[in-house]
Design an enzyme around this catalytic site. Structure first.
Site, short mmCIF file in Angstrom:
data_model
loop_
_atom_site.label_atom_id
_atom_site.label_comp_id
_atom_site.label_asym_id
_atom_site.label_seq_id
_atom_site.Cartn_x
_atom_site.Cartn_y
_atom_site.Cartn_z
N CYS A 135 -8.54 -24.27 94.51
CA CYS A 135 -7.78 -25.44 94.94
C CYS A 135 -7.29 -25.27 96.37
CB CYS A 135 -6.62 -25.70 93.99
SG CYS A 135 -5.74 -27.24 94.34
N GLU A 205 -13.15 -28.48 90.08
CA GLU A 205 -12.88 -29.23 91.31
C GLU A 205 -13.92 -30.33 91.52
OE1 GLU A 205 -10.49 -29.34 93.47
OE2 GLU A 205 -9.30 -27.61 92.87
#
Length: 224
Positions: A135, A205
């Site tokens: 992230c 993601e």
């Protein structure tokens, strides 16, 4: 090749798909529908709230104060760079506290967060920290890649600028160094588990961009 270089190398097939995903490409070009961006922001608020909590929970399991400090920097709304960027966007887009409180996590957001809690609760702080890293690192690279490309939509440019800035870059580097340090004090089996956690987060993601672009909800919700 050190451990985090290896992580970076192994993640490239997944990350390249994030770099070229329509959500990112259209955001940069300025033609991403604002409804999709707002959907993303609401889901990301759920994600980042849990993400901050995970930092705190991992820090509580560490004894080294310097390591704890790195994680605790991302454990509060006041100090979390991503959350500060998001709060400014909410105000501009008219997304209220009530909107955020009533946002239910989509499958992609739920699965991503569940994965990170799993790595902490059934694995180790090292695995959980490795799961946090994409992230930071992926978004930092997106910011760096897009920094010289100006989106014609100001709020999309703000999104880009937030991840290209020094604060986020420094936070990312601190997390990379922490994962490198953690990898140096565990055995080969645990390092492989850290790699597994990192790559799973990288896959989530990519799923998150797709979720936002397609505005994917649970398939059964329409029948309740």
């Amino acid at each position: 090749m050190n451990f985090t270089d290896k992580l970076h190398h192994l993640a490239q097939p997944l990350w390249s798909k994030s770099f070229t995903h329509p959500f990112i490409q259209e955001l940069t070009a300025g033609n991403l529908p604002i409804t999709k961006f707002k959907f993303y922001l609401k889901q990301d608020n759920y994600y980042l709230t849990e993400f901050a909590t995970l930092h705190q929970l991992i820090a509580a399991k560490l004894s080294n104060m310097a390591d704890k400090k790195i994680l605790l920097a991302g454990a509060t709304f006041d100090n979390n760079d991503e959350l500060l960027v998001r709060n400014a966007m909410f105000a501009k887009l008219g997304i209220t506290d009530s909107d955020l409180a009533n946002t239910k996590p989509t499958p992609a957001a739920y699965n991503y967060i569940t994965h990170m809690y799993y790595e902490l609760n059934t694995g180790s702080p090292a695995r959980a920290t490795a799961a946090l890293l994409p992230c930071y690192w992926l978004y930092s690279e997106i910011g760096a890649r897009l920094e010289e490309k100006s989106s014609p939509v100001p709020i999309y440019q703000q999104f880009i600028d937030g991840y290209a800035g020094d604060e986020f870059t420094n936070s990312t580097r601190a997390m990379i160094n922490l994962v490198e340090k953690m990898s140096s004090v565990v055995d080969a089996t645990e390092r492989n588990q850290m790699i597994n956690a990192f790559l799973k987060s990288s896959a989530f993601e990519l799923q998150f961009w797709e979720m936002a672009y397609q505005q994917k909800q649970w398939s059964f919700e329409s029948r309740i």
